[in-house]
Design a protein around this motif. Structure first.
Motif, PDB file in Angstrom:
ATOM      1  N   ASN A 180       0.837  -1.199   0.000  1.00  0.00           N
ATOM      2  CA  ASN A 180       0.000   0.000   0.000  1.00  0.00           C
ATOM      3  C   ASN A 180       0.874   1.252   0.000  1.00  0.00           C
ATOM      4  OD1 ASN A 180      -2.030   1.866   0.290  1.00  0.00           O
ATOM      5  ND2 ASN A 180      -2.656   1.217   2.328  1.00  0.00           N
ATOM      6  N   ASN A 181       0.633   2.155  -0.923  1.00  0.00           N
ATOM      7  CA  ASN A 181       1.377   3.414  -0.994  1.00  0.00           C
ATOM      8  C   ASN A 181       0.531   4.619  -0.603  1.00  0.00           C
ATOM      9  OD1 ASN A 181       4.140   2.907  -1.858  1.00  0.00           O
ATOM     10  ND2 ASN A 181       3.247   2.101  -3.731  1.00  0.00           N
ATOM     11  N   GLN A 182      -0.703   4.402  -0.199  1.00  0.00           N
ATOM     12  CA  GLN A 182      -1.581   5.519   0.123  1.00  0.00           C
ATOM     13  C   GLN A 182      -1.416   5.966   1.572  1.00  0.00           C
ATOM     14  OE1 GLN A 182      -5.420   6.061  -1.766  1.00  0.00           O
ATOM     15  NE2 GLN A 182      -5.412   3.901  -2.319  1.00  0.00           N
ATOM     16  N   ALA A 183      -1.668   7.244   1.795  1.00  0.00           N
ATOM     17  CA  ALA A 183      -1.492   7.843   3.110  1.00  0.00           C
ATOM     18  C   ALA A 183      -2.486   7.282   4.121  1.00  0.00           C
ATOM     19  CB  ALA A 183      -1.639   9.365   3.018  1.00  0.00           C
ATOM     20  N   LEU A 184      -2.073   7.298   5.382  1.00  0.00           N
ATOM     21  CA  LEU A 184      -2.957   6.937   6.486  1.00  0.00           C
ATOM     22  C   LEU A 184      -3.941   8.081   6.729  1.00  0.00           C
ATOM     23  CD1 LEU A 184      -3.635   5.130   9.003  1.00  0.00           C
ATOM     24  CD2 LEU A 184      -1.915   6.484  10.232  1.00  0.00           C
ATOM     25  N   ILE A 185      -5.215   7.750   6.908  1.00  0.00           N
ATOM     26  CA  ILE A 185      -6.242   8.750   7.200  1.00  0.00           C
ATOM     27  C   ILE A 185      -6.583   8.683   8.686  1.00  0.00           C
ATOM     28  CG2 ILE A 185      -8.504   9.649   6.578  1.00  0.00           C
ATOM     29  CD1 ILE A 185      -6.574   9.560   4.237  1.00  0.00           C
ATOM     30  N   VAL A 186      -6.514   9.823   9.370  1.00  0.00           N
ATOM     31  CA  VAL A 186      -6.777   9.884  10.810  1.00  0.00           C
ATOM     32  C   VAL A 186      -7.877  10.904  11.060  1.00  0.00           C
ATOM     33  CG1 VAL A 186      -5.809  10.429  13.065  1.00  0.00           C
ATOM     34  CG2 VAL A 186      -4.416   9.235  11.377  1.00  0.00           C
ATOM     35  N   LEU A 187      -8.926  10.487  11.749  1.00  0.00           N
ATOM     36  CA  LEU A 187     -10.061  11.354  12.085  1.00  0.00           C
ATOM     37  C   LEU A 187     -10.086  11.590  13.589  1.00  0.00           C
ATOM     38  CD1 LEU A 187     -12.747  12.734  11.076  1.00  0.00           C
ATOM     39  CD2 LEU A 187     -13.888  10.599  11.707  1.00  0.00           C
ATOM     40  N   ASP A 188      -9.814  12.820  13.988  1.00  0.00           N
ATOM     41  CA  ASP A 188      -9.827  13.184  15.416  1.00  0.00           C
ATOM     42  C   ASP A 188      -9.011  12.214  16.255  1.00  0.00           C
ATOM     43  OD1 ASP A 188     -11.376  15.467  15.073  1.00  0.00           O
ATOM     44  OD2 ASP A 188     -13.252  14.369  15.210  1.00  0.00           O
ATOM     45  N   ILE A 190      -8.058   9.122  15.497  1.00  0.00           N
ATOM     46  CA  ILE A 190      -8.324   7.705  15.292  1.00  0.00           C
ATOM     47  C   ILE A 190      -8.099   7.341  13.823  1.00  0.00           C
ATOM     48  CG2 ILE A 190     -10.081   5.887  15.392  1.00  0.00           C
ATOM     49  CD1 ILE A 190      -9.142   6.828  18.101  1.00  0.00           C
ATOM     50  N   PRO A 191      -7.240   6.362  13.524  1.00  0.00           N
ATOM     51  CA  PRO A 191      -7.099   5.919  12.131  1.00  0.00           C
ATOM     52  C   PRO A 191      -8.420   5.351  11.618  1.00  0.00           C
ATOM     53  CG  PRO A 191      -5.310   5.055  13.497  1.00  0.00           C
ATOM     54  CD  PRO A 191      -6.319   5.649  14.426  1.00  0.00           C
ATOM     55  N   ILE A 192      -8.778   5.701  10.380  1.00  0.00           N
ATOM     56  CA  ILE A 192     -10.004   5.175   9.788  1.00  0.00           C
ATOM     57  C   ILE A 192      -9.692   4.524   8.451  1.00  0.00           C
ATOM     58  CG2 ILE A 192     -11.494   6.828  10.964  1.00  0.00           C
ATOM     59  CD1 ILE A 192     -11.712   8.376   8.334  1.00  0.00           C
ATOM     60  N   ASN A 193     -10.594   3.675   8.030  1.00  0.00           N
ATOM     61  CA  ASN A 193     -10.402   2.869   6.833  1.00  0.00           C
ATOM     62  C   ASN A 193     -10.742   3.661   5.567  1.00  0.00           C
ATOM     63  OD1 ASN A 193     -11.889   0.863   4.742  1.00  0.00           O
ATOM     64  ND2 ASN A 193     -10.216  -0.199   5.774  1.00  0.00           N
ATOM     65  N   ASN A 194      -9.923   3.472   4.532  1.00  0.00           N
ATOM     66  CA  ASN A 194     -10.189   4.098   3.240  1.00  0.00           C
ATOM     67  C   ASN A 194     -10.023   3.080   2.117  1.00  0.00           C
ATOM     68  OD1 ASN A 194     -10.846   6.273   1.503  1.00  0.00           O
ATOM     69  ND2 ASN A 194      -8.687   6.622   1.062  1.00  0.00           N
ATOM     70  N   ASP A 195     -10.410   1.835   2.376  1.00  0.00           N
ATOM     71  CA  ASP A 195     -10.318   0.784   1.355  1.00  0.00           C
ATOM     72  C   ASP A 195     -11.249   1.095   0.186  1.00  0.00           C
ATOM     73  OD1 ASP A 195      -8.490  -0.559   2.845  1.00  0.00           O
ATOM     74  OD2 ASP A 195      -9.862  -2.102   3.576  1.00  0.00           O
ATOM     75  N   GLU A 196     -10.945   0.476  -0.930  1.00  0.00           N
ATOM     76  CA  GLU A 196     -11.799   0.582  -2.112  1.00  0.00           C
ATOM     77  C   GLU A 196     -12.732  -0.618  -2.145  1.00  0.00           C
ATOM     78  OE1 GLU A 196     -11.365   1.396  -6.925  1.00  0.00           O
ATOM     79  OE2 GLU A 196      -9.677   0.598  -5.795  1.00  0.00           O
ATOM     80  N   THR A 197     -14.030  -0.368  -2.082  1.00  0.00           N
ATOM     81  CA  THR A 197     -15.012  -1.448  -2.040  1.00  0.00           C
ATOM     82  C   THR A 197     -16.185  -1.084  -2.942  1.00  0.00           C
ATOM     83  OG1 THR A 197     -16.316  -0.548  -0.201  1.00  0.00           O
ATOM     84  CG2 THR A 197     -14.380  -1.859   0.374  1.00  0.00           C
ATOM     85  N   GLY A 198     -17.207  -1.932  -2.934  1.00  0.00           N
ATOM     86  CA  GLY A 198     -18.485  -1.565  -3.540  1.00  0.00           C
ATOM     87  C   GLY A 198     -18.710  -1.994  -4.966  1.00  0.00           C
ATOM     88  N   ASN A 199     -17.750  -2.709  -5.568  1.00  0.00           N
ATOM     89  CA  ASN A 199     -17.932  -3.112  -6.964  1.00  0.00           C
ATOM     90  C   ASN A 199     -17.720  -4.606  -7.079  1.00  0.00           C
ATOM     91  OD1 ASN A 199     -18.275  -3.179  -9.691  1.00  0.00           O
ATOM     92  ND2 ASN A 199     -16.434  -2.056 -10.210  1.00  0.00           N
ATOM     93  N   ALA A 200     -18.725  -5.313  -7.567  1.00  0.00           N
ATOM     94  CA  ALA A 200     -18.641  -6.758  -7.740  1.00  0.00           C
ATOM     95  C   ALA A 200     -18.296  -7.135  -9.171  1.00  0.00           C
ATOM     96  CB  ALA A 200     -19.958  -7.422  -7.330  1.00  0.00           C
ATOM     97  N   ASP A 201     -17.922  -6.142  -9.992  1.00  0.00           N
ATOM     98  CA  ASP A 201     -17.636  -6.455 -11.390  1.00  0.00           C
ATOM     99  C   ASP A 201     -16.491  -5.585 -11.883  1.00  0.00           C
ATOM    100  OD1 ASP A 201     -18.915  -8.223 -13.560  1.00  0.00           O
ATOM    101  OD2 ASP A 201     -18.686  -6.321 -14.606  1.00  0.00           O
ATOM    102  N   GLN A 202     -16.469  -5.289 -13.183  1.00  0.00           N
ATOM    103  CA  GLN A 202     -15.373  -4.560 -13.806  1.00  0.00           C
ATOM    104  C   GLN A 202     -15.315  -3.099 -13.359  1.00  0.00           C
ATOM    105  OE1 GLN A 202     -12.983  -5.216 -16.376  1.00  0.00           O
ATOM    106  NE2 GLN A 202     -13.301  -7.395 -16.140  1.00  0.00           N
ATOM    107  N   GLY A 203     -14.081  -2.545 -13.353  1.00  0.00           N
ATOM    108  CA  GLY A 203     -13.897  -1.137 -13.037  1.00  0.00           C
ATOM    109  C   GLY A 203     -13.544  -0.920 -11.584  1.00  0.00           C
ATOM    110  N   GLY A 204     -13.379   0.358 -11.219  1.00  0.00           N
ATOM    111  CA  GLY A 204     -13.036   0.690  -9.849  1.00  0.00           C
ATOM    112  C   GLY A 204     -14.238   0.664  -8.939  1.00  0.00           C
ATOM    113  N   GLY A 205     -13.964   0.754  -7.653  1.00  0.00           N
ATOM    114  CA  GLY A 205     -15.024   0.829  -6.655  1.00  0.00           C
ATOM    115  C   GLY A 205     -15.084   2.224  -6.077  1.00  0.00           C
ATOM    116  N   GLY A 206     -15.425   2.292  -4.796  1.00  0.00           N
ATOM    117  CA  GLY A 206     -15.502   3.577  -4.115  1.00  0.00           C
ATOM    118  C   GLY A 206     -14.596   3.587  -2.907  1.00  0.00           C
TER     119      GLY A 206
END
Length: 1007
Positions: A180-188, A190-206
Motif C-alpha cells: 500500500n502506498n496511500q497515506a494513512l487517514i486519521v479522524l480526530d 483515530i485511524p479510519i479505513n479508506n479501502d476501495e469497495t463496492g464493486n462486484a464487477d469490472q472497473g473501480g469501486g468507491g
C-alpha cells in the motif's frame, strides 16, 4: 410616622434598584465593521460580550457585524493573526474597530500527530493545513478530491467520473513496490479505513472516505515526512492525513447553520469521429442483418438509406444525461453554560450521475459533545454515522460494460428499440451488449452503514501534566448486489452476485504529556501506548442461470458458488517524544517508537525506529530594523528511520485455495477440491524500513503579507516486502514473497502565500504550490531487474511505474521499419513511458471586494504517461477523431528489406488497424492544465440582516472543470485510473465514466 418613613425608604431603595436593573436590561443593537490598519475588512473576526457566557457573533465577508447587547457593556473583538481589542460601548450603537496585525506567526496553532495542537513555529518538519473554507469551495463529495493541487508533495488521482468513484492519495511518492502506498487517514486522533469497495464487477469501486461529510471538517493537516509521522507507527510511513472535525463554540447561544447546494453536470466525451458510418472498406453495414464492430463505412453525408439521407445517432449524446446533485445540511452548535460545548450536524447528499441508473445517496449524522467534568478532567464524546447507497455500472473492458459500445458504436446505427420481436437483445455487432439494454438489465448496488465513535478523556492533575485516554472504532457493513439478466453477451444465462463485507477496527491510545519551563528552556515530554486491531470478513456468492426475469434473488439461479475470506491483524506500539525549545529560537525534537505487528515473523515482530529533528528560528535574532520586513524565518533539518509492516495477513503461511485442474474447477460434480497456493509463504518476513533526511526553510515577510515554505527530502526504502518473486518450478511453487526490494525517492516542495493587494474594500490573496518528486527503483531481487505491479512495472534504475508494451520496430537511427505491405510493425517489447509526473502545480486566487468574493483554482500536471486503451481498440474500429482522415498515405520510414525510404501507399483502415496491435501507438502524455473551480460569492452585509432572524447569509455560484487543456491526451480527462485506486490499477484509461463539467448554486445562512 416611623412606619411611613420606613416605607418611604424602602420605596426609594426599590426605585433605585429597579432603575439600575432597567438600565442594565436595556439592550441596543450594535452594528459595526472590523478592519485592519490598512482599511481592509477582516472576515470571520469574533465579537463577544465581555464576561458573557452566551452572547457573540462573527464578522461577515465585508467585516461587518451586528449584535444585541446591554447599552453599557464592553465588546471583545479578536481574529487569528491580529491582536485582541476591547471596546466600551457607552450607549453607542455603531462602532468601527481596527485590529493590529501580529508581527509574527508565533501563536498560530495546528493539529499534529496524535491530535495534539502545537504552535506551528515550533514544528521541526513539513506540514500543510487546509481549512474548511478552502475544502468547501471545491464542492467535492469526497474530501480527498477537494485536496487536489492544494498541498505540496501530494498527488491525488480520481478513478473516474462515476458517482462515489475512488480516489488515490500518495504523499511524497511511492515507498513500497507492491504494498500500500496511500497515506494513512486519521479522524480526530483515530485511524479510519479508506479501502476501495463496492464493486462486484469490472472497473473501480468507491473509497470509503466517501462516507465522510466534508461539511463537518474544521481542517485537514497533511504530515509529510518521516519525522512528522513517526508517532503514528507503521502505517504513518506513507504520510498521514489528519482530519479534525468541528466543535461547539463556548460562551454563545445555539447557532443554527443551514446550507443547500444544487449542481448540474455535463459529461465530457473522448474525441470521437462522426463522419463515417458502420461498415468496412467504405461498404455500409446496417447493423441488422449485416453486423460488424467497424466504423470504416461510407461518409455519412453521402449515405442514403431507403432513398433518404442517413440519420445520425451519436451514442454519447443519446446515452449520457445531465447529472444533478443536491446537498442539504443543517448544524447546531453552541454551549451549555461555561462547562460544555456541542456540535451536531445532519447532511443528505444525492448525486444522480451522468450515466442513467447511476447515483450516490448519503445520509450522515455527526454529534460531538465536550464537557468539563471537574476542574481537572474534561471529556469529548463523538459519533459519526453514515448510510451510503451507491448504484454504478461496469467500467473497463468487460463484455458487460455499456461504455464499450457507447464510445465504439457506429454513428449510423439506431440503438432503439433495445430488443428484437422475440425478446432477444438487439445489437449492431456480436459479443457486446446494446448499452441501453445494459442500463435496464445490468445493475451493481452497494449499501454501507458505518459508525465511527470516539471518546477522549483528558486528566490534568497539574498545570504541566496531562494524561489522555482516547478510544475509537471504525465499523461498517457493506452489502453489494450485482445482477446481469439473461441474454447478456457476457453470461448468456444471466448471473447474480451477492457480497457481504464486514470491517471492524479498534484503536486505543494512552498518552502522557508533560511541559515545564526552566529559565529560557521550554521542555515537553510525550509518552504513549497504542493498541490496534483490524478485522475484515468477505463473503461472496455467485449464482448463474437466472430463471425468472427481474427477480434478483440468489434462489432464482441454477448453480451457486460460495467463497469466504477473513483476516485479523493486531499491533502494539510504545512511543515517546521529547521537545526542547531554547529562547524560542532553537528547537530540538527527538522521537522514538517500538512496534509489534502480528503479520511479521514471530522472531521479528517487534522493531524500533525514531527521528531527530532540529529547527533554528533565526528571525528571533534579527535586529528590530528588519522585523517589519522579515516577520519570521526558520531553518529545519530532520533525520528519521521508520518501519512499516506493509503486507496483508497470513503471508507467513501458504494457504489452501479452491483447486482448478485444466478446464475443471472445483467444486466439481458436488465434490470440493483444494490445493496449496502456488505463491509460497515466508515465515521469515521482517519490517520494511525508510530512512529519510529533510531540510526546509520557512519565511514570512511584510507582516505576513508574503510567505513561503520550501522542503527538500531524500528517502531510501529498503527491505521492501515484495510479492510474486519467481522461484524454481522444482519447488512445486511459482512465486514467493521476500524482503527484496529497495527504492530511493528525492523531492522538492514549495508553498507560497501572498496578499498582493489589501486596501479599503478590496483584497487579493494567492496560494501557489509546486511539487517535483522522483522515485527510483534500486533493487527488486537478486537476479531480477523488474517486477510487475499491474498495468505498470517496477524496473531497477527507472522511476516507479514503468509502462512496458510492444513497440515499433526501428533501425539504429530510430527510423520506423516498414514491412512489405507498407505498414509499420511491432518489434520487441520495451519501456515506453512512466506513470510519474515531472511536476505538479496548483494556484489559488481569492479576490474580495466588499460583500463579493471571487475564487479561482487551477492546477497543472507536467508529464507522466498512460495507456489509452480506448484508442487502441478504437483504431481497429475506426472511431477515434483522428481516424476521420481516411486519405491514402505513405507511412514515413524505411523498408525493412533494403533500408530504402518507404514509398508504398496504404489505406487508412489498414494503417490504423495495424496500430491497434502496437502498444506504443497509444501511450499518451497526460500533461494537463485545469481550471478546477471558479466561484463567485455574495455575503449579505450584516446591516441588512439587523431586522431579520439571520446572523449570516450568502449566495454563491461555482463552476467545476470549466476548462481542461490536454494537448497529448485524446480522452476527456487525463486525471483518471479506470480500474481503481490500487497500485496495480494505475496507468490505464479504459471505458471510464466521464468527468463532468458542473455548475453549482449554493445558499447558506445561520440564525
Amino acid at each position: 410616622m416611623k412606619n411611613r418613613l420606613l416605607h418611604g425608604c424602602l420605596y426609594l431603595l426599590f426605585c433605585l434598584i429597579a432603575g439600575q436593573s432597567w438600565a442594565q436590561a436595556v439592550k441596543l443593537t450594535v452594528t459595526g465593521k472590523v478592519t485592519e490598519t490598512g482599511g481592509s475588512p477582516i472576515p470571520g473576526a469574533t465579537v463577544v460580550l465581555k464576561n458573557s457566557q452566551a452572547t457573540g457573533t462573527t464578522t461577515a465577508v465585508d467585516g461587518s457585524f451586528s449584535i444585541s447587547v446591554p447599552s453599557n457593556s464592553t465588546l471583545v473583538i479578536s481574529a487569528i493573526g491580529f491582536g485582541k481589542q476591547e471596546v466600551a460601548l457607552q450607549n453607542r450603537t455603531a462602532i468601527d474597530v481596527q485590529l493590529t496585525q501580529s508581527s509574527s506567526v508565533l501563536n498560530e496553532v495546528v493539529v499534529t500527530a496524535l491530535g495534539v495542537s502545537q504552535e506551528k513555529r515550533t514544528l521541526t518538519y513539513s506540514t500543510q493545513e487546509v481549512k474548511s473554507e478552502q475544502l468547501m469551495k471545491a464542492k467535492e463529495p469526497n474530501v480527498l478530491n477537494a485536496l487536489t493541487g492544494k498541498v505540496a508533495g501530494v498527488q491525488i488521482t480520481s478513478s473516474s467520473g462515476m458517482p462515489g468513484a475512488s480516489a488515490r492519495i500518495v504523499v511524497r511518492g511511492a515507498t513500497s513496490l507492491l504494498g500500500n502506498n496511500q497515506a494513512l487517514i486519521v479522524l480526530d486522533g483515530i485511524p479510519i479505513n479508506n479501502d476501495e469497495t463496492g464493486n462486484a464487477d469490472q472497473g473501480g469501486g468507491g473509497s470509503r472516505l466517501v462516507d465522510l461529510d466534508p461539511s463537518i471538517i474544521e481542517s485537514v493537516n497533511v504530515l509529510k515526512g518521516a519525522a512528522a509521522t513517526t508517532l503514528y507507527g507503521s502505517a504513518g510511513a506513507r504520510g498521514v492525513v489528519i482530519i479534525t472535525t468541528k466543535s461547539g463554540s463556548g460562551n454563545r447561544k445555539p447557532t443554527v447553520a443551514v446550507s443547500s447546494d444544487l449542481s448540474f453536470d455535463k459529461a465530457l466525451y473522448p474525441n470521437l469521429q462522426q463522419k463515417y458510418a458502420q461498415g468496412s472498406r467504405g461498404v455500409f453495414f446496417n447493423g441488422e442483418d449485416q453486423k460488424t464492430s467497424l466504423s470504416w463505412g461510407p461518409l455519412m453525408d453521402t449515405l442514403r438509406i431507403n432513398g433518404q439521407p442517413a440519420p445520425r445517432y451519436f451514442l454519447p449524446d443519446l446515452f449520457f444525461r445531465t447529472g444533478m446533485s443536491t446537498n442539504n445540511s443543517v448544524s447546531i452548535s453552541g454551549s451549555s453554560g461555561d462547562r460544555s460545548t456541542y456540535f451536531t450536524s445532519y447532511t443528505f447528499f444525492k448525486q444522480l450521475g451522468t450515466i442513467p441508473t447511476t447515483d450516490l445517496l448519503r445520509h450522515t449524522l455527526f454529534a460531538k459533545y465536550t464537557t468539563q467534568i471537574s476542574p481537572t478532567v474534561n471529556a469529548t464524546f463523538q459519533l459519526n454515522y453514515s448510510s451510503t447507497d451507491n448504484n454504478r455500472v461496469p467500467e473497463g473492458y468487460g463484455l458487460q460494460s455499456p461504455l464499450w459500445t457507447v464510445y465504439a458504436g457506429p454513428v449510423s446505427w439506431n440503438p432503439f428499440p433495445t430488443t428484437n420481436a422475440d425478446g432477444s437483445q438487439r445489437v449492431f455487432r456480436f459479443s457486446r451488449n446494446n448499452p441501453f439494454w445494459g442500463l435496464d438489465n445490468i445493475h451493481n448496488r452497494s449499501l454501507v452503514n458505518r459508525y465511527i465513535p470516539v471518546v477522549t478523556i483528558n486528566y490534568q492533575p497539574t498545570s504541566w501534566l496531562t494524561i489522555t485516554e482516547r478510544a475509537g472504532a471504525d465499523m461498517y457493513g457493506e452489502q453489494v448486489k450485482y445482477s446481469e439478466a439473461r441474454g447478456s453477451t457476457n453470461v448468456p444465462t444471466g448471473q447474480i452476485v451477492d457480497q457481504v463485507n464486514t470491517f471492524r477496527q479498534f484503536n486505543n491510545d494512552l498518552i502522557i504529556r508533560a511541559n515545564k519551563q526552566y529559565g529560557d528552556l521550554d521542555m515537553g515530554l510525550t509518552l504513549g501506548n497504542n493498541l490496534y486491531s483490524s478485522y475484515g470478513q468477505y463473503i461472496s456468492t455467485r449464482g448463474v442461470g437466472v430463471a425468472i426475469a427481474n427477480f434478483d434473488n440468489m434462489s432464482n439461479t441454477e448453480k451457486q458458488t460460495y467463497s469466504e475470506g477473513h483476516y485479523l491483524t493486531r499491533k502494539i506500539g510504545f512511543y515517546g517524544q521529547a521537545n526542547f525549545d531554547y529562547r524560542r529560537t532553537l528547537v530540538l525534537a527527538l522521537t522514538g517508537r517500538y512496534d509489534g505487528s502480528s503479520v511479521l515473523s514471530q522472531e521479528r515482530q517487534f522493531y524500533p525506529y525514531g527521528s531527530a529533528a532540529f529547527a533554528f528560528i533565526f528571525s528571533e535574532l534579527l535586529p528590530a530594523s528588519l522585523s517589519s520586513a522579515i516577520s519570521f524565518g526558520k531553518l529545519r533539518l530532520s533525520l528519521a528511520s521508520v518501519g512499516n509492516d506493509n503486507i496483508g495477513a497470513y503471508r507467513l503461511n501458504t494457504p489452501f485455495q479452491s483447486a482448478a485442474i485444466g478446464a475443471y474447477a472445483f467444486p466439481f460434480q458436488g465434490q470440493n477440491g483444494f490445493l496449496l497456493s502456488s505463491n509460497l509463504g515466508n515465515a521469515n518476513l521482517r519490517n520494511e524500513r525508510t530512512n529519510e533526511v529533510e531540510v526546509g526553510l520557512e519565511m514570512r515577510f511584510l507582516k505576513n503579507r508574503l510567505s513561503f515554505e520550501t522542503s527538500y527530502f531524500r528517502k531510501n526504502s529498503i527491505d521492501l516486502l515484495t510479492d510474486g518473486i519467481p522461484v524454481s518450478a522444482a519447488s512445486g511453487y511459482g512465486s514467493t514473497i521476500l524482503n527484496a526490494g529497495s527504492m530511493q525517492t528525492k523531492g522538492f516542495e514549495f508553498l507560497l502565500n501572498a496578499t498582493p493587494v489589501r486596501t479599503g474594500k478590496f483584497a487579493w490573496d494567492m496560494t501557489y504550490t509546486f511539487t517535483r518528486i522522483r522515485s527510483i527503483v534500486t533493487q527488486v531481487n537478486s537476479g531480477l531487474d523488474r517486477v510487475q505491479i499491474g498495468t505498470s512495472w517496477a524496473v531497477v534504475g527507472q522511476q516507479y511505474g514503468v509502462l512496458i508494451d510492444n513497440q515499433f520496430a526501428r533501425n539504429e537511427k530510430g527510423q520506423l521499419l516498414i514491412d512489405g505491405q507498407g505498414l509499420p510493425y511491432s518489434g520487441s517489447t520495451g519501456m515506453l513511458g512512466n506513470l510519474s509526473p515531472d511536476w505538479l502545480m496548483g494556484l489559488n486566487n481569492s479576490l474580495r471586494y466588499g460583500a463579493f468574493s471571487l475564487n479561482a483554482f487551477a492546477d497543472m500536471r507536467k508529464g507522466g504517461d498512460i495507456i489509452n486503451s480506448d484508442d487502441r481498440y478504437g483504431y481497429f474500429y475506426g472511431t477515434p477523431k483522428v481516424t476521420e482522415n481516411r486519405e491514402p498515405r505513405v507511412v514515413e520510414g524505411v523498408s525493412a528489406a533494403d533500408g530504402s525510404p518507404n514509398t508504398k501507399v496504404v489505406q487508412a483502415q489498414d494503417y490504423y488497424q495495424r496500430l491497434n496491435g502496437i502498444g506504443e501507438s497509444v501511450i499518451q502524455d497526460v500533461t494537463y492544465l485545469k481550471l478546477r473551480t471558479l466561484g463567485l460569492t455574495y455575503a449579505v452585509p450584516s446591516a441588512l440582516l439587523v431586522k431579520t432572524p439571520f446572523k449570516t447569509a450568502s449566495l454563491s455560484v461555482t463552476g467545476r472543470n470549466l476548462f481542461i487543456y490536454r494537448p497529448h491526451f485524446t480522452g476527456p480527462d487525463p486525471e483518471v485510473s479506470s480500474y481503481g485506486s490500487s497500485n496495480s490499477a494505475q496507468g490505464m484509461y479504459a471505458n471510464s465514466a466521464p468527468t463532468a463539467r458542473s455548475v453549482m448554486f449554493s445558499l447558506r445562512f445561520s440564525f
